[in-house]
Design a protein around this motif. Structure first.
Motif, PDB file in Angstrom:
ATOM      1  N   MET A  66       0.845  -1.181   0.000  1.00  0.00           N
ATOM      2  CA  MET A  66       0.000   0.000   0.000  1.00  0.00           C
ATOM      3  C   MET A  66       0.888   1.240   0.000  1.00  0.00           C
ATOM      4  O   MET A  66       1.866   1.323   0.708  1.00  0.00           O
ATOM      5  CB  MET A  66      -0.895  -0.025   1.243  1.00  0.00           C
ATOM      6  N   ASN A  67       0.528   2.232  -0.801  1.00  0.00           N
ATOM      7  CA  ASN A  67       1.300   3.458  -0.947  1.00  0.00           C
ATOM      8  C   ASN A  67       0.862   4.467   0.114  1.00  0.00           C
ATOM      9  O   ASN A  67      -0.239   4.989   0.066  1.00  0.00           O
ATOM     10  CB  ASN A  67       1.100   4.026  -2.353  1.00  0.00           C
ATOM     11  N   LYS A  68       1.741   4.732   1.091  1.00  0.00           N
ATOM     12  CA  LYS A  68       1.435   5.702   2.155  1.00  0.00           C
ATOM     13  C   LYS A  68       1.690   7.109   1.636  1.00  0.00           C
ATOM     14  O   LYS A  68       2.762   7.410   1.142  1.00  0.00           O
ATOM     15  CB  LYS A  68       2.320   5.461   3.379  1.00  0.00           C
ATOM     16  N   GLN A  69       0.700   7.961   1.761  1.00  0.00           N
ATOM     17  CA  GLN A  69       0.875   9.354   1.382  1.00  0.00           C
ATOM     18  C   GLN A  69       1.353  10.140   2.589  1.00  0.00           C
ATOM     19  O   GLN A  69       1.001   9.820   3.722  1.00  0.00           O
ATOM     20  CB  GLN A  69      -0.428   9.939   0.866  1.00  0.00           C
ATOM     21  N   THR A  70       2.137  11.166   2.318  1.00  0.00           N
ATOM     22  CA  THR A  70       2.647  11.999   3.400  1.00  0.00           C
ATOM     23  C   THR A  70       2.200  13.437   3.213  1.00  0.00           C
ATOM     24  O   THR A  70       1.930  13.883   2.099  1.00  0.00           O
ATOM     25  CB  THR A  70       4.182  11.938   3.477  1.00  0.00           C
ATOM     26  N   CYS A  71       2.155  14.132   4.304  1.00  0.00           N
ATOM     27  CA  CYS A  71       1.755  15.537   4.337  1.00  0.00           C
ATOM     28  C   CYS A  71       2.781  16.372   3.567  1.00  0.00           C
ATOM     29  O   CYS A  71       3.982  16.236   3.803  1.00  0.00           O
ATOM     30  CB  CYS A  71       1.677  15.992   5.794  1.00  0.00           C
ATOM     31  N   PRO A  72       2.338  17.245   2.663  1.00  0.00           N
ATOM     32  CA  PRO A  72       3.288  18.062   1.910  1.00  0.00           C
ATOM     33  C   PRO A  72       3.968  19.132   2.762  1.00  0.00           C
ATOM     34  O   PRO A  72       4.997  19.661   2.365  1.00  0.00           O
ATOM     35  CB  PRO A  72       2.431  18.707   0.820  1.00  0.00           C
ATOM     36  N   MET A  73       3.439  19.417   3.932  1.00  0.00           N
ATOM     37  CA  MET A  73       4.031  20.446   4.794  1.00  0.00           C
ATOM     38  C   MET A  73       5.093  19.876   5.729  1.00  0.00           C
ATOM     39  O   MET A  73       6.144  20.472   5.905  1.00  0.00           O
ATOM     40  CB  MET A  73       2.950  21.143   5.632  1.00  0.00           C
ATOM     41  N   CYS A  74       4.826  18.716   6.346  1.00  0.00           N
ATOM     42  CA  CYS A  74       5.745  18.217   7.374  1.00  0.00           C
ATOM     43  C   CYS A  74       6.248  16.800   7.129  1.00  0.00           C
ATOM     44  O   CYS A  74       7.161  16.353   7.806  1.00  0.00           O
ATOM     45  CB  CYS A  74       5.083  18.292   8.746  1.00  0.00           C
ATOM     46  N   CYS A 110      -1.382  21.843   9.703  1.00  0.00           N
ATOM     47  CA  CYS A 110      -0.649  21.888   8.430  1.00  0.00           C
ATOM     48  C   CYS A 110      -1.528  22.450   7.310  1.00  0.00           C
ATOM     49  O   CYS A 110      -1.048  23.174   6.438  1.00  0.00           O
ATOM     50  CB  CYS A 110      -0.120  20.510   8.060  1.00  0.00           C
ATOM     51  N   HIS A 111      -2.802  22.140   7.341  1.00  0.00           N
ATOM     52  CA  HIS A 111      -3.738  22.704   6.361  1.00  0.00           C
ATOM     53  C   HIS A 111      -3.756  24.222   6.479  1.00  0.00           C
ATOM     54  O   HIS A 111      -3.688  24.937   5.475  1.00  0.00           O
ATOM     55  CB  HIS A 111      -5.139  22.128   6.593  1.00  0.00           C
ATOM     56  N   ASP A 112      -3.833  24.733   7.690  1.00  0.00           N
ATOM     57  CA  ASP A 112      -3.850  26.177   7.919  1.00  0.00           C
ATOM     58  C   ASP A 112      -2.533  26.837   7.513  1.00  0.00           C
ATOM     59  O   ASP A 112      -2.527  27.935   6.962  1.00  0.00           O
ATOM     60  CB  ASP A 112      -4.169  26.491   9.376  1.00  0.00           C
ATOM     61  N   LEU A 154      -2.615  27.182   3.792  1.00  0.00           N
ATOM     62  CA  LEU A 154      -3.524  28.264   3.412  1.00  0.00           C
ATOM     63  C   LEU A 154      -2.868  29.623   3.624  1.00  0.00           C
ATOM     64  O   LEU A 154      -2.963  30.511   2.771  1.00  0.00           O
ATOM     65  CB  LEU A 154      -4.826  28.171   4.210  1.00  0.00           C
ATOM     66  N   LEU A 155      -2.162  29.792   4.726  1.00  0.00           N
ATOM     67  CA  LEU A 155      -1.473  31.055   4.980  1.00  0.00           C
ATOM     68  C   LEU A 155      -0.383  31.313   3.945  1.00  0.00           C
ATOM     69  O   LEU A 155      -0.147  32.467   3.563  1.00  0.00           O
ATOM     70  CB  LEU A 155      -0.887  31.073   6.393  1.00  0.00           C
ATOM     71  N   ASN A 156       0.269  30.265   3.469  1.00  0.00           N
ATOM     72  CA  ASN A 156       1.257  30.445   2.400  1.00  0.00           C
ATOM     73  C   ASN A 156       0.599  30.942   1.125  1.00  0.00           C
ATOM     74  O   ASN A 156       1.146  31.783   0.412  1.00  0.00           O
ATOM     75  CB  ASN A 156       2.005  29.145   2.120  1.00  0.00           C
ATOM     76  N   TRP A 157      -0.592  30.432   0.813  1.00  0.00           N
ATOM     77  CA  TRP A 157      -1.304  30.891  -0.384  1.00  0.00           C
ATOM     78  C   TRP A 157      -1.789  32.326  -0.216  1.00  0.00           C
ATOM     79  O   TRP A 157      -1.747  33.111  -1.172  1.00  0.00           O
ATOM     80  CB  TRP A 157      -2.494  29.981  -0.705  1.00  0.00           C
ATOM     81  N   TYR A 204       3.912  31.421  -1.517  1.00  0.00           N
ATOM     82  CA  TYR A 204       3.962  30.770  -2.816  1.00  0.00           C
ATOM     83  C   TYR A 204       3.898  31.864  -3.877  1.00  0.00           C
ATOM     84  O   TYR A 204       3.027  32.724  -3.835  1.00  0.00           O
ATOM     85  CB  TYR A 204       2.783  29.816  -3.022  1.00  0.00           C
ATOM     86  N   ALA A 205       4.804  31.833  -4.818  1.00  0.00           N
ATOM     87  CA  ALA A 205       4.814  32.823  -5.887  1.00  0.00           C
ATOM     88  C   ALA A 205       5.377  32.200  -7.151  1.00  0.00           C
ATOM     89  O   ALA A 205       6.223  31.311  -7.102  1.00  0.00           O
ATOM     90  CB  ALA A 205       5.650  34.029  -5.486  1.00  0.00           C
ATOM     91  N   ILE A 206       4.916  32.690  -8.274  1.00  0.00           N
ATOM     92  CA  ILE A 206       5.427  32.264  -9.565  1.00  0.00           C
ATOM     93  C   ILE A 206       6.443  33.312 -10.001  1.00  0.00           C
ATOM     94  O   ILE A 206       6.127  34.497 -10.045  1.00  0.00           O
ATOM     95  CB  ILE A 206       4.286  32.147 -10.595  1.00  0.00           C
ATOM     96  N   PRO A 207       7.676  32.903 -10.304  1.00  0.00           N
ATOM     97  CA  PRO A 207       8.679  33.885 -10.696  1.00  0.00           C
ATOM     98  C   PRO A 207       8.295  34.589 -11.996  1.00  0.00           C
ATOM     99  O   PRO A 207       7.714  33.994 -12.895  1.00  0.00           O
ATOM    100  CB  PRO A 207       9.949  33.066 -10.880  1.00  0.00           C
TER     101      PRO A 207
END
Length: 57
Positions: free
Chosen positions: A1-9, A25-27, A30-33, A38-41
């Protein structure tokens, strides 16, 4: 089984907060967005060009 991990931690994903491990981590994501986390160069926008109406052909 493929364990998914949190993209933040990197902790295992919680189905209640998927794709994150917790509400915290969800919050944080959201604060990064909402902030400048998060920015596109690219080149800075010209403020004067933003005030002019766009013409369409």
């Amino acid at each position: 089984m493929n364990k998914q991990t949190c993209p933040m931690c990197g902790q295992p994903t919680d189905p209640a907060h998927k794709p994150f491990c917790s509400g915290r981590c969800h919050d944080r994501d959201l604060l990064n967005w909402l902030g400048d986390g998060y920015a596109i160069p690219g080149t800075p926008a010209d403020p004067e060009a933003l005030d002019m109406p766009e013409t369409r052909d």
